[in-house]
Design an enzyme around this catalytic site. Sequence first.
Site, PDB file in Angstrom:
ATOM      1  N   GLY A  30       0.493  -1.378   0.087  1.00 25.89           N
ATOM      2  CA  GLY A  30       0.097   0.010   0.026  1.00 25.89           C
ATOM      3  C   GLY A  30       0.844   1.104   0.225  1.00 25.89           C
ATOM      4  O   GLY A  30      -0.051   2.317   0.264  1.00 25.89           O
TER       5      GLY A  30
ATOM      6  N   ILE B 199      -1.044  -1.744  -5.458  1.00 28.26           N
ATOM      7  CA  ILE B 199      -1.637  -2.885  -6.991  1.00 28.26           C
ATOM      8  C   ILE B 199      -1.345  -1.546  -7.949  1.00 28.26           C
ATOM      9  O   ILE B 199      -2.069  -2.527  -9.276  1.00 28.26           O
ATOM     10  CB  ILE B 199      -3.381  -2.431  -6.591  1.00 28.26           C
TER      11      ILE B 199
ATOM     12  N   LEU C 237       1.676   3.424  -1.880  1.00 30.51           N
ATOM     13  CA  LEU C 237       1.262   4.667  -2.747  1.00 30.51           C
ATOM     14  C   LEU C 237       0.389   5.135  -2.283  1.00 30.51           C
ATOM     15  O   LEU C 237      -0.214   6.630  -2.660  1.00 30.51           O
ATOM     16  CB  LEU C 237       0.739   4.476  -4.037  1.00 30.51           C
ATOM     17  N   GLY C 238      -0.496   4.786  -1.021  1.00 30.83           N
ATOM     18  CA  GLY C 238      -1.374   5.656   0.105  1.00 30.83           C
ATOM     19  C   GLY C 238      -0.809   6.514   0.341  1.00 30.83           C
ATOM     20  O   GLY C 238       0.395   7.466   0.173  1.00 30.83           O
ATOM     21  N   GLN C 239      -1.899   7.478   1.829  1.00 33.06           N
ATOM     22  CA  GLN C 239      -1.410   8.217   2.083  1.00 33.06           C
ATOM     23  C   GLN C 239      -0.206   8.549   3.075  1.00 33.06           C
ATOM     24  O   GLN C 239       0.861   9.201   3.701  1.00 33.06           O
ATOM     25  CB  GLN C 239      -2.765   9.051   2.739  1.00 33.06           C
TER      26      GLN C 239
ATOM     27  N   ASP D 129       0.068  -7.452  -5.833  1.00 31.90           N
ATOM     28  CA  ASP D 129      -2.100  -7.044  -4.633  1.00 31.90           C
ATOM     29  C   ASP D 129      -1.362  -8.106  -3.285  1.00 31.90           C
ATOM     30  O   ASP D 129      -1.037  -9.781  -3.744  1.00 31.90           O
ATOM     31  CB  ASP D 129      -2.502  -8.383  -6.190  1.00 31.90           C
TER      32      ASP D 129
ATOM     33  N   TYR E 242     -15.085  -1.882   9.152  1.00 27.93           N
ATOM     34  CA  TYR E 242     -12.982  -1.428   8.859  1.00 27.93           C
ATOM     35  C   TYR E 242     -12.568  -1.968  11.156  1.00 27.93           C
ATOM     36  O   TYR E 242     -11.753  -2.558  11.330  1.00 27.93           O
ATOM     37  CB  TYR E 242     -13.089   0.549   8.999  1.00 27.93           C
TER      38      TYR E 242
ATOM     39  N   LYS F  47      -9.966  -4.186  11.870  1.00 30.03           N
ATOM     40  CA  LYS F  47      -9.309  -3.712  12.544  1.00 30.03           C
ATOM     41  C   LYS F  47      -8.691  -4.507  14.427  1.00 30.03           C
ATOM     42  O   LYS F  47      -7.374  -4.810  14.524  1.00 30.03           O
ATOM     43  CB  LYS F  47      -9.299  -2.341  13.127  1.00 30.03           C
TER      44      LYS F  47
HETATM   45  P1  NAD Z   1      -4.552   4.754   1.632  1.00 26.31           P
HETATM   46  O1  NAD Z   1      -6.131   3.976   1.222  1.00 26.31           O
HETATM   47  O2  NAD Z   1      -3.988   6.174   1.759  1.00 26.31           O
HETATM   48  O3  NAD Z   1      -3.653   3.086   0.895  1.00 26.31           O
HETATM   49  C1  NAD Z   1      -3.876   2.500   1.175  1.00 26.31           C
HETATM   50  C2  NAD Z   1      -3.295   1.517  -0.557  1.00 26.31           C
HETATM   51  O4  NAD Z   1      -3.384   0.807  -0.605  1.00 26.31           O
HETATM   52  C3  NAD Z   1      -3.940   2.481  -1.547  1.00 26.31           C
HETATM   53  O5  NAD Z   1      -2.641   2.831  -2.426  1.00 26.31           O
HETATM   54  C4  NAD Z   1      -4.455   1.326  -2.394  1.00 26.31           C
HETATM   55  O6  NAD Z   1      -4.122   1.350  -3.540  1.00 26.31           O
HETATM   56  C5  NAD Z   1      -3.785   0.526  -1.846  1.00 26.31           C
HETATM   57  N1  NAD Z   1      -3.800  -1.004  -1.938  1.00 26.31           N
HETATM   58  C6  NAD Z   1      -5.700  -1.346  -1.744  1.00 26.31           C
HETATM   59  N2  NAD Z   1      -5.578  -2.731  -2.251  1.00 26.31           N
HETATM   60  C7  NAD Z   1      -4.686  -3.246  -2.331  1.00 26.31           C
HETATM   61  C8  NAD Z   1      -4.382  -4.693  -2.861  1.00 26.31           C
HETATM   62  N3  NAD Z   1      -5.194  -5.711  -2.727  1.00 26.31           N
HETATM   63  N4  NAD Z   1      -3.318  -5.443  -2.975  1.00 26.31           N
HETATM   64  C9  NAD Z   1      -1.924  -3.997  -2.573  1.00 26.31           C
HETATM   65  N5  NAD Z   1      -2.191  -2.783  -2.173  1.00 26.31           N
HETATM   66  C10 NAD Z   1      -3.714  -2.174  -2.450  1.00 26.31           C
HETATM   67  O7  NAD Z   1      -4.664   4.122   2.880  1.00 26.31           O
HETATM   68  P2  NAD Z   1      -3.349   5.471   4.543  1.00 26.31           P
HETATM   69  O8  NAD Z   1      -4.028   6.499   5.147  1.00 26.31           O
HETATM   70  O9  NAD Z   1      -2.054   5.125   3.769  1.00 26.31           O
HETATM   71  O10 NAD Z   1      -3.768   3.816   5.507  1.00 26.31           O
HETATM   72  C11 NAD Z   1      -2.330   3.011   5.590  1.00 26.31           C
HETATM   73  C12 NAD Z   1      -3.073   2.820   6.845  1.00 26.31           C
HETATM   74  O11 NAD Z   1      -2.903   2.456   7.277  1.00 26.31           O
HETATM   75  C13 NAD Z   1      -4.293   1.114   6.414  1.00 26.31           C
HETATM   76  O12 NAD Z   1      -3.829  -0.005   7.324  1.00 26.31           O
HETATM   77  C14 NAD Z   1      -5.079   2.146   7.584  1.00 26.31           C
HETATM   78  O13 NAD Z   1      -6.602   1.492   7.536  1.00 26.31           O
HETATM   79  C15 NAD Z   1      -4.518   2.677   8.773  1.00 26.31           C
HETATM   80  N6  NAD Z   1      -4.883   4.010   9.217  1.00 26.31           N
HETATM   81  C16 NAD Z   1      -4.953   4.868   8.769  1.00 26.31           C
HETATM   82  C17 NAD Z   1      -5.488   5.902   8.872  1.00 26.31           C
HETATM   83  C18 NAD Z   1      -5.294   7.343   8.271  1.00 26.31           C
HETATM   84  O14 NAD Z   1      -5.614   8.352   8.484  1.00 26.31           O
HETATM   85  N7  NAD Z   1      -4.761   7.593   7.503  1.00 26.31           N
HETATM   86  C19 NAD Z   1      -5.651   6.026  10.759  1.00 26.31           C
HETATM   87  C20 NAD Z   1      -5.898   4.690  11.341  1.00 26.31           C
HETATM   88  C21 NAD Z   1      -5.228   3.727  10.331  1.00 26.31           C
HETATM   89  N1  SER Z   2      -8.252   7.459   8.890  1.00 23.60           N
HETATM   90  C1  SER Z   2      -9.066   6.202   9.296  1.00 23.60           C
HETATM   91  C2  SER Z   2     -10.479   6.878   8.635  1.00 23.60           C
HETATM   92  O1  SER Z   2     -11.172   7.847   8.769  1.00 23.60           O
HETATM   93  C3  SER Z   2      -9.168   5.561  10.887  1.00 23.60           C
HETATM   94  O2  SER Z   2      -8.468   4.845  11.260  1.00 23.60           O
HETATM   95  O3  SER Z   2     -10.897   5.798   7.930  1.00 23.60           O
END
Ligand code: NAD
Ligand code: SER
Length: 316
Positions: free
Chosen positions: A9, A36, A11-13, A51, A141, A145
């Site tokens: 993941g 992905i 490329l995510g936040q 994936d 969700y 978790k």
């Molecule tokens: P995000 O949605 O920005 O990024 C998730 C990434 O996962 C995306 O780039 C997406 O393309 C990738 N993805 C989705 N399905 C996939 C697959 N089958 N195979 C490979 N990659 C795949 O999420 P984030 O905010 O970066 O969060 C990352 C983690 O942190 C998650 O587990 C999330 O639950 C946790 N989290 C985030 C926050 C927040 O505020 N951002 C808060 C609490 C927990």
């Molecule tokens: N920032 C996340 C959400 O809103 C918290 O896990 O889903």
Amino acid sequence: MTEKILVTGALGQIGSELTLALREIYGVENVLSTDIQDPANVEDPNYETLDVMNAEQIASVVEKHEITIVYHLAAMLSATAEKFPKKGWDLNMDSLLTFLELAKDKKINQLYWPSSIAIFGPETPKINTDQNALTIPSTVYGISKRAGELWCQYYHEKFGVDVRSIRYPGLISWKTRPGGGTTDYAVDIFYQALEEGKYECFLSENSALPMMYMDDAIRATIELMQADPTKLSVRTSYNLHSLSFTPAELAAEIQKHLPDFEISYNPDFRQAIADSWPASIDDSVAQKDWNWKYEFDLAKMTETMLANLKEKLAIS
Ligand code: NAD
Ligand code: SER
């Protein structure tokens, strides 16, 4: 021994910033970013498509790159998972179990997997929510978790797996937009304030939620992963505190920099999710176990977000 790190993941936040921070420590060649997306769409010198629903592909990437540590971030966040509950459960659970099995079989040495404040539910005390407070989440969700946390603890206790986890609050960052969370308003508001001068918030003005600036979250993640394992008393997931504010309080802070900024409120389905979560978190266990301390308060976070986004959006 040089660690070889895999980030899912990426490329995510969080992944986009965590990958850069890990590469500062371990070198670009030792930190493989995966997601992905097709590599043709990704500008990254050490990226592969992976994936996380494909256990065979995961095993093969781990073997090929002799991976020792995994940061498994790929998941479906709260708001999107409410729309696709079964898909959210499958993605969030199956992929975690694949990595826990690899760790059990000693194919990797260490695993990081993030949990969330979403593990708490409407019956949990909302203020300074304790590490061991009641966890009866009302979102898919949150259920995924909390189940994941218990799986992590189970694999640690039964098989000695070194898995570590943080219950992130809502994360605020300017480099990459958030993807499908309930706390996303606290990022969207900055873009709209700078680009439009106004913002319609999908939560009500008094919805206080725990939040954190991304730099603190990245530092916490790496500090926890580098902490002395004998000091870690929690193998489900650590509570972490930093900020707690309402949309009205964030808007007032932004107005100190942009006096003409206007906010209005039009709560949607995400309001019920926010209402089920704590307003603030007690992180005394993380402070005690691995000396956690946040650096960004509301004023510093707001100033930093506005300065960086102005530059990114080329607003004078
Ligand atoms: P995000 O949605 O920005 O990024 C998730 C990434 O996962 C995306 O780039 C997406 O393309 C990738 N993805 C989705 N399905 C996939 C697959 N089958 N195979 C490979 N990659 C795949 O999420 P984030 O905010 O970066 O969060 C990352 C983690 O942190 C998650 O587990 C999330 O639950 C946790 N989290 C985030 C926050 C927040 O505020 N951002 C808060 C609490 C927990
Ligand atoms: N920032 C996340 C959400 O809103 C918290 O896990 O889903």
